[in-house]
Design a protein around this motif. Sequence first.
Motif, short mmCIF file in Angstrom:
data_model
loop_
_atom_site.label_atom_id
_atom_site.label_comp_id
_atom_site.label_asym_id
_atom_site.label_seq_id
_atom_site.Cartn_x
_atom_site.Cartn_y
_atom_site.Cartn_z
N ILE A 1 -39.14 51.49 18.18
CA ILE A 1 -38.70 52.51 19.14
C ILE A 1 -38.89 53.87 18.49
CG2 ILE A 1 -36.73 53.37 20.47
CD1 ILE A 1 -35.59 50.52 20.39
N ASP A 2 -39.74 54.71 19.10
CA ASP A 2 -40.02 56.02 18.50
C ASP A 2 -38.96 57.04 18.92
OD1 ASP A 2 -40.62 56.54 21.13
OD2 ASP A 2 -42.80 56.63 20.82
N GLU A 3 -39.16 58.30 18.49
CA GLU A 3 -38.18 59.34 18.79
C GLU A 3 -38.03 59.55 20.29
OE1 GLU A 3 -36.08 60.86 16.91
OE2 GLU A 3 -36.77 60.00 15.01
N ALA A 4 -39.16 59.45 21.02
CA ALA A 4 -39.09 59.63 22.48
C ALA A 4 -38.25 58.53 23.11
CB ALA A 4 -40.51 59.63 23.06
N GLY A 5 -38.45 57.30 22.63
CA GLY A 5 -37.65 56.20 23.15
C GLY A 5 -36.18 56.36 22.82
N LEU A 6 -35.89 56.90 21.62
CA LEU A 6 -34.50 57.12 21.23
C LEU A 6 -33.84 58.14 22.16
CD1 LEU A 6 -32.15 56.74 19.23
CD2 LEU A 6 -33.21 58.48 17.77
N GLU A 7 -34.58 59.20 22.47
CA GLU A 7 -34.04 60.22 23.39
C GLU A 7 -33.87 59.65 24.80
OE1 GLU A 7 -32.78 63.06 22.55
OE2 GLU A 7 -33.27 62.55 20.46
N GLY B 1 -30.39 59.57 26.85
CA GLY B 1 -30.27 60.22 28.16
C GLY B 1 -29.91 59.28 29.28
N THR B 2 -29.77 58.00 29.02
CA THR B 2 -29.41 57.03 30.05
C THR B 2 -27.97 57.26 30.51
OG1 THR B 2 -30.91 55.41 29.10
CG2 THR B 2 -29.23 54.58 30.60
N LEU C 1 -28.39 51.44 18.00
CA LEU C 1 -27.03 51.10 18.41
C LEU C 1 -26.60 52.02 19.54
CD1 LEU C 1 -25.32 50.65 14.92
CD2 LEU C 1 -26.77 49.07 16.19
N VAL C 2 -25.92 51.44 20.52
CA VAL C 2 -25.53 52.20 21.70
C VAL C 2 -24.03 52.06 21.93
CG1 VAL C 2 -25.81 52.44 24.20
CG2 VAL C 2 -27.79 51.89 22.78
N ALA C 3 -23.36 53.21 22.18
CA ALA C 3 -21.94 53.24 22.56
C ALA C 3 -21.84 53.77 23.97
CB ALA C 3 -21.14 54.09 21.58
N LEU C 4 -21.11 53.07 24.82
CA LEU C 4 -21.01 53.44 26.23
C LEU C 4 -19.73 54.21 26.50
CD1 LEU C 4 -22.14 50.05 27.86
CD2 LEU C 4 -23.54 52.01 27.18
N ALA C 5 -19.80 55.02 27.52
CA ALA C 5 -18.62 55.76 27.96
C ALA C 5 -17.63 54.79 28.61
CB ALA C 5 -19.03 56.86 28.95
N PRO C 6 -16.33 55.10 28.56
CA PRO C 6 -15.33 54.20 29.17
C PRO C 6 -15.63 53.98 30.65
CG PRO C 6 -14.26 55.86 27.80
CD PRO C 6 -15.71 56.26 27.89
N GLU D 1 -23.96 45.87 32.13
CA GLU D 1 -25.18 45.23 32.64
C GLU D 1 -26.09 46.24 33.31
OE1 GLU D 1 -26.22 42.30 32.03
OE2 GLU D 1 -24.40 41.81 30.90
N ALA D 2 -25.52 47.25 33.93
CA ALA D 2 -26.34 48.28 34.58
C ALA D 2 -27.10 49.08 33.52
CB ALA D 2 -25.45 49.20 35.41
N VAL D 3 -26.43 49.43 32.42
CA VAL D 3 -27.11 50.15 31.34
C VAL D 3 -28.17 49.27 30.70
CG1 VAL D 3 -26.80 51.22 29.08
CG2 VAL D 3 -25.10 51.60 30.88
N ARG D 4 -27.86 48.00 30.51
CA ARG D 4 -28.83 47.07 29.94
C ARG D 4 -30.10 47.04 30.78
NH1 ARG D 4 -28.00 41.57 27.29
NH2 ARG D 4 -25.80 41.72 27.87
N SER D 5 -29.93 46.95 32.10
CA SER D 5 -31.08 46.88 33.01
C SER D 5 -31.87 48.19 33.00
CB SER D 5 -30.60 46.56 34.42
OG SER D 5 -31.67 46.56 35.33
N THR D 6 -31.16 49.32 32.98
CA THR D 6 -31.83 50.62 33.00
C THR D 6 -32.66 50.85 31.74
OG1 THR D 6 -30.04 51.55 34.34
CG2 THR D 6 -31.48 53.11 33.18
N VAL D 7 -32.07 50.56 30.57
CA VAL D 7 -32.78 50.78 29.31
C VAL D 7 -33.98 49.85 29.21
CG1 VAL D 7 -32.59 50.59 26.80
CG2 VAL D 7 -30.74 51.62 28.12
#
Length: 922
Positions: free
Chosen positions: A65-71, A75-76, A273-278, A283-289
């Motif tokens: 995953i490059d820098e663009a993918g990280l951003e 941004g998700t 590593l990803v931390a989600l907002a409360p 599953e929605a974030v998983r699908s989007t990413v």
Amino acid sequence: MVRLTLAQMRRSIGRLSAAGIAILIGTAFLTATLLAGTVINRITTDSIAAQFADSDLVVANGAGIDEAGLEEIRGTEGVEAADPQVMRAFELVSGSKRTYQVVVPTASDPRFEAQEVVEGAMPARSGEIALPSDVAERFGLALGDTVTVVRSVWTPSAEGAAPEAGAPTEEGAPSEDATAPADTATTPDEAAASAGEGGDAAPADEPAPDEEAPAGTFVDTNEKLTLVGTLDDPMGAYAQVGGAGVLSNEDLTVWEAESFVPGDSATSYNAVLVALAPGTDLEAVRSTVTGSLGGDTKVWTSAEYAKDQAAQMTGGEDVFTYVILTFAAIALLVAALVIANTFQVLVAQRTRTLALLRCVGADRKQLARSVLLEAVILGLVASVAGILFGIGLVQLALTVAGSMDLGIPLPSVVQVTAVAVLVPLLVGTVVTLVASFSPARAATRVAPLAALRPSDAPTLSSGAGRVRLAISSILVVGGAGLLVLGVLLGQQGSAEAGLLAATAGGAASFVGVLVGAIFWLPKVVSLVGKVLTGSGSTAKLAAANTLRNPRRTAATSTALLIGVTLVAMMSTGAVSARMSMNNELDGRYPVDVSLATDGYDEYGGNQPVELPQSTIATAEKVDGVESVVPLTATSVTVPLDGNDITFLARGVDPGAATALSRDKKAVEGLAPGTVVVPAGVAESWDISTGDQLVLTAAPLPEDANPEGTPATLEALVTPMGGRALLVTPQTLEGVATGAPVTTAWVGLADVNDAASVVPALQDALADSDLPIDVTGAAVERAMYQKVVDTILGVIVGLLAVAVVIALIGVANTLSLSVIERRRESATLRAIGLSRSQLRWMLAIEGMLIAGVGAVLGILLGILYGWAGASAALAVMGDVTLAVPWRDVALVLVVALVAGLLASVIPGRSAARTSPVEALAVD
């Protein structure tokens, strides 16, 4: 028949005890193995998951995953924080102490931080570092102290300058000798990989073949950092790499950018590593990413990713459990022999009872079912006891390990699985049932008229069929042929094929020996008894008794033969491997230990640092050190292939070097006018003995115009390891005036004490003001000896279970012999045999059975150990075959003592029985 079977079991409870104990030990071993495998898998998974701390998701992509993918991930919608998983390794130096330390960047979100701060704080700015508490303690560092980090920086070559040794040539390929040191020519990615991390950052892309790579080299740069915190790793997140330090993101980003060769692509990451907002839908974030990154992107929870990584580490297989299950299978095989022996004698003991049952109407099938039912009941009861015992052992181990603070996440309570209960229960019962098949068949052949015959001592058929003899002969001959083939293949360089053939041949021949044991083993026991026991009546009776029931004698001695053979084989293979390794190390290194201030600069190019005389004096005082010889050193250039190649040249007195060297050929021929060239250097630069080499003092950073005169010397290629050239001190002084002492060769009084002397030497030099590089054959020998001894100790300990079960079989055999021969013993007592003589007769019998089994097992084990070592180790050079005399003697003594002890209770039972009472038995 069920009530009758239970009644017979109650009457025979003493006789069944030994068989029950054998199967109990085997199932306990099996249960403990399965539970331990579960614990280890859980520890592994938890350790990997601990690296992700409290992150909600882990985004992974095999292509990186490059820098663009990280951003894109950051941004998700719903993603509150995202950090790439980065792990690097750098050399850490403080005074004379140095180590390679894995480091990670500071986390942008507390949920990504796997470690806890013990003292101080996490790095907040450039120039700060936090280290594991044990590392800081080992280095003697306190908060606020300075520690040096050595990192590699790509430095372009000056335009038009000749490349340094090991630097890329004009075409962009490394020069032949690959002379950049492993520690300075390793990129951060490679260093992290070597430290055990496989999932941090993907390697940078190499330049395309048709692109011209820039000329340059990696140069070590020292960074002074301040220790601002000490860390604890409560869940063992970085236990596999020995703990991790923490650097600021700023430092790590800059260092990584400076470590790339110009033209390489930017760093990409294997995991984020990803931390989600409360309140965010996971599953929605998983699908989007997954949709936004595409390709092979996978989005896991931390637990899912940990399981996947653990499976990749083991190839999807639980290797540890499979290996230990092999030893459990050996233990159960030996237990089966003991059980079969027990049931054979029980059937023989009940000859008149079985015949009477036939007379009153019982058919053959009912008798067979009675014996099999007895085996099933015994198997179930002993297996349940074994399972409980195995669970208790694992729980005890967890309790003890938990109190030792091992730094890994250990469960406090053993997790009992259905597999860990049902498999041992099924295996234990089936093994007992199968072992009773032959005795059950014997029970069906008892004639009704046998009930009317006098009650003689029970005997079993001693004959063995021709089919058994043919199978045994084929297996022994064929297996021996494969064994020889494996040795030959190994000596020709085909190590894998040779080891496979040797293993198959050894297994086949050993099975053949076991199958044919009935033909020869009892006769060997009897012959040995006659030879060793002399003409005494008691000894003669003991030797004759071993032939009374050849099948039982063969089964009992064979059970011991299996365990002892495997123990002797592993010990012989280990000692042969150690001796071969020692010989190989002696060839690679001229001396036991080398103390150097330039150990990391054998390619030359840096200013030599003088080794203090106090350091040499300190080394001489260490117990176990026999002699210390100083060496001068300087950097020289040698014209090779049209370029001036830089080497490190050392000066040593030829007489002292020869006296100290373990391999005299390494320094053979060293004299004024000659230069010793290590074989590796000679091969890289096509140097042969007799070539004329011109050595010129090399310009150094602090000495642009060195004093000295170039010398033309005759090359002597020797098997000496390393990359430094070797000349006499007078020759080196002529080439470079004032060459300092930078090295000392240390000879040990006893090279076998390397494991204790080397650490003592390192501790004695720990307070030196300069970093001292301690290397040499003894250092590697100490490390390998520890590894070999540890592995051997574990394996022998596991195999000892089989030996213990086999010795239970010896005691069982003697006990049953006493019961069988009650009338015979009473007759002997009546005609004058004393109680002590009766006990001694049984003691001799037990020692004969155990001793012969042990001796034959030792002989077979040595043979198989030699064959395995020859097949597996021949690829590394000449194999030295050795015999572990201490281990062999210990096994033999244990077997004889165990045979003697096994006769104590049966002997007392036989001696206590009154002759009149025994003669009154039907």
